[in-house]
Motif scaffolding. Sequence first.
Motif, PDB file in Angstrom:
ATOM      1  N   ALA A 319       0.837  -1.197   0.000  1.00  0.00           N
ATOM      2  CA  ALA A 319       0.000   0.000   0.000  1.00  0.00           C
ATOM      3  C   ALA A 319       0.874   1.249   0.000  1.00  0.00           C
ATOM      4  O   ALA A 319       1.478   1.601   1.014  1.00  0.00           O
ATOM      5  N   ALA A 320       0.939   1.904  -1.150  1.00  0.00           N
ATOM      6  CA  ALA A 320       1.783   3.097  -1.272  1.00  0.00           C
ATOM      7  C   ALA A 320       1.228   4.228  -0.414  1.00  0.00           C
ATOM      8  O   ALA A 320       0.030   4.475  -0.376  1.00  0.00           O
ATOM      9  N   GLY A 321       2.133   4.913   0.278  1.00  0.00           N
ATOM     10  CA  GLY A 321       1.734   6.053   1.084  1.00  0.00           C
ATOM     11  C   GLY A 321       1.235   5.713   2.466  1.00  0.00           C
ATOM     12  O   GLY A 321       0.985   6.613   3.274  1.00  0.00           O
ATOM     13  N   THR A 322       1.073   4.435   2.758  1.00  0.00           N
ATOM     14  CA  THR A 322       0.617   4.000   4.082  1.00  0.00           C
ATOM     15  C   THR A 322       1.717   3.185   4.743  1.00  0.00           C
ATOM     16  O   THR A 322       2.183   2.196   4.168  1.00  0.00           O
ATOM     17  N   PRO A 323       2.168   3.557   5.946  1.00  0.00           N
ATOM     18  CA  PRO A 323       3.256   2.828   6.606  1.00  0.00           C
ATOM     19  C   PRO A 323       2.888   1.373   6.887  1.00  0.00           C
ATOM     20  O   PRO A 323       1.736   1.058   7.190  1.00  0.00           O
ATOM     21  N   SER A 324       3.865   0.507   6.781  1.00  0.00           N
ATOM     22  CA  SER A 324       3.641  -0.901   7.094  1.00  0.00           C
ATOM     23  C   SER A 324       3.412  -1.076   8.592  1.00  0.00           C
ATOM     24  O   SER A 324       4.144  -0.517   9.409  1.00  0.00           O
ATOM     25  N   PRO A 325       2.420  -1.884   8.981  1.00  0.00           N
ATOM     26  CA  PRO A 325       2.184  -2.142  10.405  1.00  0.00           C
ATOM     27  C   PRO A 325       3.125  -3.203  10.977  1.00  0.00           C
ATOM     28  O   PRO A 325       3.071  -3.500  12.175  1.00  0.00           O
ATOM     29  N   ASN A 326       3.985  -3.760  10.131  1.00  0.00           N
ATOM     30  CA  ASN A 326       4.820  -4.886  10.555  1.00  0.00           C
ATOM     31  C   ASN A 326       6.147  -4.468  11.180  1.00  0.00           C
ATOM     32  O   ASN A 326       6.859  -5.295  11.731  1.00  0.00           O
ATOM     33  N   TRP A 327       6.487  -3.185  11.044  1.00  0.00           N
ATOM     34  CA  TRP A 327       7.731  -2.710  11.667  1.00  0.00           C
ATOM     35  C   TRP A 327       7.512  -1.287  12.190  1.00  0.00           C
ATOM     36  O   TRP A 327       6.609  -0.578  11.765  1.00  0.00           O
ATOM     37  N   SER A 328       8.370  -0.878  13.107  1.00  0.00           N
ATOM     38  CA  SER A 328       8.236   0.436  13.721  1.00  0.00           C
ATOM     39  C   SER A 328       9.610   0.946  14.151  1.00  0.00           C
ATOM     40  O   SER A 328      10.598   0.214  14.119  1.00  0.00           O
ATOM     41  N   VAL A 329       9.653   2.196  14.545  1.00  0.00           N
ATOM     42  CA  VAL A 329      10.866   2.817  15.073  1.00  0.00           C
ATOM     43  C   VAL A 329      10.799   2.797  16.595  1.00  0.00           C
ATOM     44  O   VAL A 329       9.774   3.167  17.188  1.00  0.00           O
ATOM     45  N   ILE A 330      11.874   2.357  17.236  1.00  0.00           N
ATOM     46  CA  ILE A 330      11.919   2.354  18.690  1.00  0.00           C
ATOM     47  C   ILE A 330      11.983   3.794  19.187  1.00  0.00           C
ATOM     48  O   ILE A 330      12.870   4.552  18.768  1.00  0.00           O
TER      49      ILE A 330
END
Length: 341
Positions: A319-330
């Motif tokens: 999904a372009a423009g939507t952040p992936s829910p599978n990773w994040s920034v600590i």
Amino acid sequence: MATVEEHENGFINENNASKVQERLMKRHQTRLEDAEKRKEAKETHKLAEEKTDVFNAEFNKERAAVEELLSACSGAQRAEAVQVLEQATAKTARLQKFLNDSMLFLTQYDLRQAQSALQKLQTALNEAREEAMPKKKFAFRARTKATEKTPAQPPIPDTTTTDGASNKADEKIETEQCRFSNLSGESVTKTAEEIQQRDVLLTHVKNCTVKLFGSPSTLHLKHIEDCQILCGPVSSSVFIDHCKNSTLVLPCQQLRTHNTTNTQVYLHVTSRAIIEDCTGVSFAPFTWSYPGLEQDFVVSGLDKSRNNWNDVDDFNWLAAGTPSPNWSVIPEEQRRTTWDC
């Protein structure tokens, strides 16, 4: 009445002529823009080809210089061989950095060719070092959390075979790869002398703390659970598969992560980080420090000033423009900056 109709018809004709003229001008402008784009694309392609030609010429010249140094090691006295090997190691590190810095304009074919040539050169360097400065057989120093202990040595492989060449090939692979597996509840340390520019493989490791000093060529982590793994700069790629509930601290050229859950990665990556079939993976900048780290960065060829730790591609999220829910920034307040292990 006729005069009014003629006036209206004249206005319509003028209006139509104006629209036609406008369309012609737009078409002409579009053609000019397309021509300019084609010209720019052609110039860009030509520039890329010129850069590639310069890269290949410089790369081949430096590679030949290293090969000449390695040839000079054969039959040389130990002191002389050590000095020559130091020069060859430094040149190989610069060659690795040169390749890393040129990745943006090299084609996939040219990149693979250069990586293959560099890997062969590194193998030849390792063989020359082994011949000039033979070492004792590699072994891990390990201790349990409660008491010091030496892990059981792996069973001696069956050498009963009629194919002597096969035995030699197996011995060569074992020499070039540092591997340990099936560890639980242990603290394991490797020195730079033991892993420098070698492939390192950790598999089926649970509830362990692992510290790898030095600069491996590649790092493979498979079936890792509840572990803390810290590693010095990896010259090429780190491959992670089936890792969960762990903390990984490492610099590398490229990171490939598969089937991983609930894992923190303190990362320095000069190319890109890729995840696939992962959930709950979080990232922060590399923060481990130890004596000799600067030299290990030099050996690895990694650019210490370039870190794309938060530029992560999720191959399962399109999904372009939507952040992936599978990773994040600590979050910064939750990041670790010291590693007492």
